[in-house]
Design a protein around this motif. Structure first.
Motif, PDB file in Angstrom:
ATOM      1  N   LEU A   7      36.364  77.160   7.548  1.00 33.22           N
ATOM      2  CA  LEU A   7      35.514  76.806   6.413  1.00 33.22           C
ATOM      3  C   LEU A   7      34.059  76.756   6.848  1.00 33.22           C
ATOM      4  CD1 LEU A   7      37.623  73.986   4.763  1.00 33.22           C
ATOM      5  CD2 LEU A   7      37.257  76.288   3.898  1.00 33.22           C
ATOM      6  N   ARG A   8      33.203  77.180   5.955  1.00 32.12           N
ATOM      7  CA  ARG A   8      31.763  77.161   6.212  1.00 32.12           C
ATOM      8  C   ARG A   8      31.077  76.343   5.130  1.00 32.12           C
ATOM      9  NH1 ARG A   8      33.550  82.253   6.607  1.00 32.12           N
ATOM     10  NH2 ARG A   8      32.659  82.850   4.607  1.00 32.12           N
ATOM     11  N   ALA A   9      29.847  75.970   5.388  1.00 30.54           N
ATOM     12  CA  ALA A   9      29.067  75.208   4.422  1.00 30.54           C
ATOM     13  C   ALA A   9      29.082  75.918   3.073  1.00 30.54           C
ATOM     14  CB  ALA A   9      27.635  75.040   4.921  1.00 30.54           C
ATOM     15  N   GLY A  10      29.380  75.159   2.037  1.00 23.14           N
ATOM     16  CA  GLY A  10      29.376  75.687   0.686  1.00 23.14           C
ATOM     17  C   GLY A  10      30.673  76.335   0.236  1.00 23.14           C
ATOM     18  N   ASP A  11      31.654  76.480   1.120  1.00 25.40           N
ATOM     19  CA  ASP A  11      32.908  77.148   0.752  1.00 25.40           C
ATOM     20  C   ASP A  11      33.672  76.434  -0.369  1.00 25.40           C
ATOM     21  OD1 ASP A  11      32.608  79.307   2.405  1.00 25.40           O
ATOM     22  OD2 ASP A  11      34.141  78.696   3.855  1.00 25.40           O
ATOM     23  N   LEU A  12      33.505  75.128  -0.492  1.00 26.31           N
ATOM     24  CA  LEU A  12      34.217  74.391  -1.536  1.00 26.31           C
ATOM     25  C   LEU A  12      33.274  73.921  -2.649  1.00 26.31           C
ATOM     26  CD1 LEU A  12      36.756  72.297   0.594  1.00 26.31           C
ATOM     27  CD2 LEU A  12      37.079  74.514  -0.507  1.00 26.31           C
ATOM     28  N   LYS A  13      32.151  74.607  -2.793  1.00 28.10           N
ATOM     29  CA  LYS A  13      31.181  74.254  -3.833  1.00 28.10           C
ATOM     30  C   LYS A  13      31.835  74.373  -5.204  1.00 28.10           C
ATOM     31  CE  LYS A  13      26.690  75.316  -5.690  1.00 28.10           C
ATOM     32  NZ  LYS A  13      25.535  76.174  -5.705  1.00 28.10           N
ATOM     33  N   ASP A  14      31.583  73.372  -6.044  1.00 25.34           N
ATOM     34  CA  ASP A  14      32.095  73.299  -7.419  1.00 25.34           C
ATOM     35  C   ASP A  14      33.613  73.152  -7.489  1.00 25.34           C
ATOM     36  OD1 ASP A  14      29.480  73.550  -8.428  1.00 25.34           O
ATOM     37  OD2 ASP A  14      29.624  75.743  -8.387  1.00 25.34           O
ATOM     38  N   LEU A  15      34.264  72.829  -6.380  1.00 26.35           N
ATOM     39  CA  LEU A  15      35.720  72.672  -6.377  1.00 26.35           C
ATOM     40  C   LEU A  15      36.163  71.229  -6.130  1.00 26.35           C
ATOM     41  CD1 LEU A  15      36.634  75.897  -4.382  1.00 26.35           C
ATOM     42  CD2 LEU A  15      36.925  75.510  -6.844  1.00 26.35           C
ATOM     43  N   VAL A  16      35.250  70.376  -5.673  1.00 28.17           N
ATOM     44  CA  VAL A  16      35.559  68.973  -5.397  1.00 28.17           C
ATOM     45  C   VAL A  16      34.621  68.119  -6.238  1.00 28.17           C
ATOM     46  CG1 VAL A  16      35.661  67.182  -3.612  1.00 28.17           C
ATOM     47  CG2 VAL A  16      36.278  69.536  -3.038  1.00 28.17           C
ATOM     48  N   LYS A  17      35.185  67.113  -6.905  1.00 25.55           N
ATOM     49  CA  LYS A  17      34.351  66.221  -7.722  1.00 25.55           C
ATOM     50  C   LYS A  17      33.504  65.322  -6.833  1.00 25.55           C
ATOM     51  CE  LYS A  17      36.905  66.313 -11.933  1.00 25.55           C
ATOM     52  NZ  LYS A  17      37.459  65.578 -13.044  1.00 25.55           N
ATOM     53  N   PHE A  40      40.160  62.266  -3.109  1.00 22.40           N
ATOM     54  CA  PHE A  40      39.216  63.226  -3.671  1.00 22.40           C
ATOM     55  C   PHE A  40      39.952  64.054  -4.714  1.00 22.40           C
ATOM     56  CE2 PHE A  40      37.795  62.312   0.603  1.00 22.40           C
ATOM     57  CZ  PHE A  40      36.413  62.215   0.494  1.00 22.40           C
ATOM     58  N   THR A  41      39.260  64.442  -5.764  1.00 18.70           N
ATOM     59  CA  THR A  41      39.840  65.292  -6.796  1.00 18.70           C
ATOM     60  C   THR A  41      39.331  66.712  -6.585  1.00 18.70           C
ATOM     61  OG1 THR A  41      39.858  63.418  -8.315  1.00 18.70           O
ATOM     62  CG2 THR A  41      40.137  65.603  -9.281  1.00 18.70           C
ATOM     63  N   VAL A  42      40.285  67.664  -6.501  1.00 20.64           N
ATOM     64  CA  VAL A  42      39.969  69.055  -6.172  1.00 20.64           C
ATOM     65  C   VAL A  42      40.505  69.957  -7.284  1.00 20.64           C
ATOM     66  CG1 VAL A  42      40.143  70.843  -4.399  1.00 20.64           C
ATOM     67  CG2 VAL A  42      40.175  68.444  -3.731  1.00 20.64           C
ATOM     68  N   ALA A  43      39.772  71.011  -7.588  1.00 19.81           N
ATOM     69  CA  ALA A  43      40.057  71.864  -8.740  1.00 19.81           C
ATOM     70  C   ALA A  43      41.377  72.618  -8.671  1.00 19.81           C
ATOM     71  CB  ALA A  43      38.913  72.858  -8.942  1.00 19.81           C
ATOM     72  N   ASP A  44      41.871  72.959  -7.486  1.00 17.95           N
ATOM     73  CA  ASP A  44      43.065  73.792  -7.390  1.00 17.95           C
ATOM     74  C   ASP A  44      43.793  73.508  -6.075  1.00 17.95           C
ATOM     75  OD1 ASP A  44      44.899  75.688  -8.251  1.00 17.95           O
ATOM     76  OD2 ASP A  44      43.602  77.413  -7.877  1.00 17.95           O
ATOM     77  N   LYS A  45      45.005  74.014  -5.943  1.00 19.37           N
ATOM     78  CA  LYS A  45      45.844  73.705  -4.789  1.00 19.37           C
ATOM     79  C   LYS A  45      45.302  74.284  -3.483  1.00 19.37           C
ATOM     80  CE  LYS A  45      50.601  73.603  -3.249  1.00 19.37           C
ATOM     81  NZ  LYS A  45      52.002  73.835  -3.623  1.00 19.37           N
ATOM     82  N   GLU A  46      44.877  75.543  -3.478  1.00 13.67           N
ATOM     83  CA  GLU A  46      44.400  76.145  -2.223  1.00 13.67           C
ATOM     84  C   GLU A  46      43.164  75.446  -1.661  1.00 13.67           C
ATOM     85  OE1 GLU A  46      44.183  80.384  -2.031  1.00 13.67           O
ATOM     86  OE2 GLU A  46      46.172  80.619  -2.916  1.00 13.67           O
ATOM     87  N   PRO A  47      42.134  75.179  -2.491  1.00 11.89           N
ATOM     88  CA  PRO A  47      41.002  74.434  -1.918  1.00 11.89           C
ATOM     89  C   PRO A  47      41.377  73.007  -1.516  1.00 11.89           C
ATOM     90  CG  PRO A  47      40.584  75.012  -4.228  1.00 11.89           C
ATOM     91  CD  PRO A  47      41.846  75.665  -3.827  1.00 11.89           C
ATOM     92  N   ALA A  48      42.357  72.408  -2.196  1.00 14.92           N
ATOM     93  CA  ALA A  48      42.819  71.073  -1.795  1.00 14.92           C
ATOM     94  C   ALA A  48      43.454  71.142  -0.406  1.00 14.92           C
ATOM     95  CB  ALA A  48      43.801  70.521  -2.824  1.00 14.92           C
ATOM     96  N   GLN A  49      44.263  72.172  -0.160  1.00 10.77           N
ATOM     97  CA  GLN A  49      44.884  72.333   1.159  1.00 10.77           C
ATOM     98  C   GLN A  49      43.823  72.621   2.223  1.00 10.77           C
ATOM     99  OE1 GLN A  49      48.342  71.853   1.878  1.00 10.77           O
ATOM    100  NE2 GLN A  49      47.280  71.664   3.834  1.00 10.77           N
ATOM    101  N   ASP A  50      42.804  73.389   1.861  1.00  7.43           N
ATOM    102  CA  ASP A  50      41.695  73.641   2.786  1.00  7.43           C
ATOM    103  C   ASP A  50      40.996  72.338   3.164  1.00  7.43           C
ATOM    104  OD1 ASP A  50      42.110  76.386   2.882  1.00  7.43           O
ATOM    105  OD2 ASP A  50      40.602  76.823   1.345  1.00  7.43           O
ATOM    106  N   LEU A  51      40.786  71.476   2.178  1.00  9.59           N
ATOM    107  CA  LEU A  51      40.134  70.193   2.442  1.00  9.59           C
ATOM    108  C   LEU A  51      41.017  69.326   3.342  1.00  9.59           C
ATOM    109  CD1 LEU A  51      37.742  68.308   2.004  1.00  9.59           C
ATOM    110  CD2 LEU A  51      38.852  67.521  -0.109  1.00  9.59           C
TER     111      LEU A  51
END
Length: 118
Positions: A7-17, A40-51
């Motif tokens: 993951l890089r800076a900004g990769d989860l932009k607009d995906l985490v509240k 944390f609340t995350v928009a979808d399953k894949e970015p949640a797993q990334d987090l």
């Protein structure tokens, strides 16, 4: 985004509240007086797993990180982070938020605490 990609800076932009919760959920690892649960609340399953992967690999003070077993009614997922409740917890939360903030480009997180949800 691939789960195994770095993951890089900004990769989860607009995906985490920008609001996270403290102690809204019970610890699965121990007693609530010993362990704090951040969520944390995350928009979808894949970015949640990334987090989850980012938090587990990046912070040795994190006891466990996991995502909700299913999606919430609005399609979002919760990411749970368990940290030992000790004298360093405030600094550890700040450190964690700094890293998550870089991934999400969130500069100012807000939080809800279970005793005062507003």
């Amino acid at each position: 985004m691939q789960l195994n990609e770095e993951l890089r800076a900004g990769d989860l932009k607009d995906l985490v509240k920008d609001i996270f919760e403290i102690d809204s959920y019970k610890s699965k690892m121990g007693e609530d007086q010993d362990i704090a649960v951040l969520s944390f609340t995350v928009a979808d399953k894949e970015p949640a797993q990334d987090l989850v992967n980012f938090v587990e690999r990046g912070y040795d003070f994190v006891l466990d990180a996991d995502l909700s077993t299913g999606e919430l009614s609005n399609g979002e997922y919760k990411v749970f982070v368990e940290i030992e409740r000790n004298s360093k917890i405030a600094d550890q939360i700040v450190e964690l938020l700094d890293g998550v903030g870089k991934l999400t480009e969130i500069k100012d997180f807000r939080f809800r605490y279970y005793k005062g949800f507003t």
